[in-house]
Design a protein around this motif. Structure first.
Motif, PDB file in Angstrom:
ATOM      1  N   LEU A   1      19.444 103.544 100.788  1.00 53.50           N
ATOM      2  CA  LEU A   1      19.188 102.157 100.729  1.00 53.50           C
ATOM      3  C   LEU A   1      20.531 101.488 100.956  1.00 53.50           C
ATOM      4  N   TYR A   2      20.529 100.108 101.185  1.00 50.56           N
ATOM      5  CA  TYR A   2      21.691  99.205 101.167  1.00 50.56           C
ATOM      6  C   TYR A   2      21.554  98.769  99.438  1.00 50.56           C
ATOM      7  N   TYR A   3      22.716  98.357  99.029  1.00 52.02           N
ATOM      8  CA  TYR A   3      22.883  97.644  97.650  1.00 52.02           C
ATOM      9  C   TYR A   3      23.859  96.299  97.920  1.00 52.02           C
ATOM     10  N   THR A   4      23.525  95.143  97.334  1.00 53.73           N
ATOM     11  CA  THR A   4      24.152  94.142  97.353  1.00 53.73           C
ATOM     12  C   THR A   4      24.819  94.004  95.956  1.00 53.73           C
ATOM     13  N   ILE A   5      26.089  94.142  95.784  1.00 59.28           N
ATOM     14  CA  ILE A   5      26.870  94.081  94.438  1.00 59.28           C
ATOM     15  C   ILE A   5      27.584  92.966  94.727  1.00 59.28           C
ATOM     16  N   ASP A   6      27.196  91.687  93.934  1.00 60.69           N
ATOM     17  CA  ASP A   6      28.055  90.576  93.912  1.00 60.69           C
ATOM     18  C   ASP A   6      28.830  90.434  92.180  1.00 60.69           C
ATOM     19  N   ILE A   7      29.961  90.230  92.211  1.00 59.97           N
ATOM     20  CA  ILE A   7      30.771  90.106  91.107  1.00 59.97           C
ATOM     21  C   ILE A   7      30.710  88.619  90.815  1.00 59.97           C
ATOM     22  N   LEU A   8      30.014  88.162  89.811  1.00 64.12           N
ATOM     23  CA  LEU A   8      29.963  86.754  89.668  1.00 64.12           C
ATOM     24  C   LEU A   8      30.827  86.156  88.974  1.00 64.12           C
ATOM     25  N   ASN A   9      31.324  86.875  88.001  1.00 64.89           N
ATOM     26  CA  ASN A   9      32.442  86.355  87.046  1.00 64.89           C
ATOM     27  C   ASN A   9      33.046  87.401  86.330  1.00 64.89           C
ATOM     28  N   VAL A  10      34.469  87.300  86.362  1.00 65.13           N
ATOM     29  CA  VAL A  10      35.411  88.381  85.383  1.00 65.13           C
ATOM     30  C   VAL A  10      36.222  87.756  84.570  1.00 65.13           C
ATOM     31  N   ASN A  11      36.314  87.963  83.523  1.00 60.95           N
ATOM     32  CA  ASN A  11      37.450  87.694  82.732  1.00 60.95           C
ATOM     33  C   ASN A  11      37.977  88.813  81.833  1.00 60.95           C
ATOM     34  N   ASP A  12      39.133  88.625  80.998  1.00 59.65           N
ATOM     35  CA  ASP A  12      39.592  89.887  80.356  1.00 59.65           C
ATOM     36  C   ASP A  12      38.620  90.896  79.584  1.00 59.65           C
TER      37      ASP A  12
END
Length: 70
Positions: free
Chosen positions: A30-41
């Motif tokens: 399968l193919y997976y879509t991984i979206d990193i929406l928000n990153v903080n410390d």
């Protein structure tokens, strides 16, 4: 600053993939879509296909808290 962000993104992606394998929700077919929406410390909000997952940074490592598991 950008170097740290991309280092975090790589670590977050690896954590998500390890989490999927551990939960037996991963398939090489399968193919997976991984979206990193928000990153903080301390936290990261990630979307995996249609599910949202919150990660936390503990002792320098990204982890999936039990309460956030999908």
């Amino acid at each position: 600053m950008a170097k740290d962000y991309f280092k975090d993104c790589k670590a977050i992606t690896n954590t998500v993939l390890e989490y999927l394998v551990k939960k037996k929700n991963y398939s090489d077919n399968l193919y997976y879509t991984i979206d990193i929406l928000n990153v903080n410390d301390e936290t990261a909000k990630v979307m995996i296909c249609e599910d949202t997952l919150m990660l936390t940074k503990e002792q320098g490592n990204w982890t999936v808290p039990v309460a956030a598991e999908i």
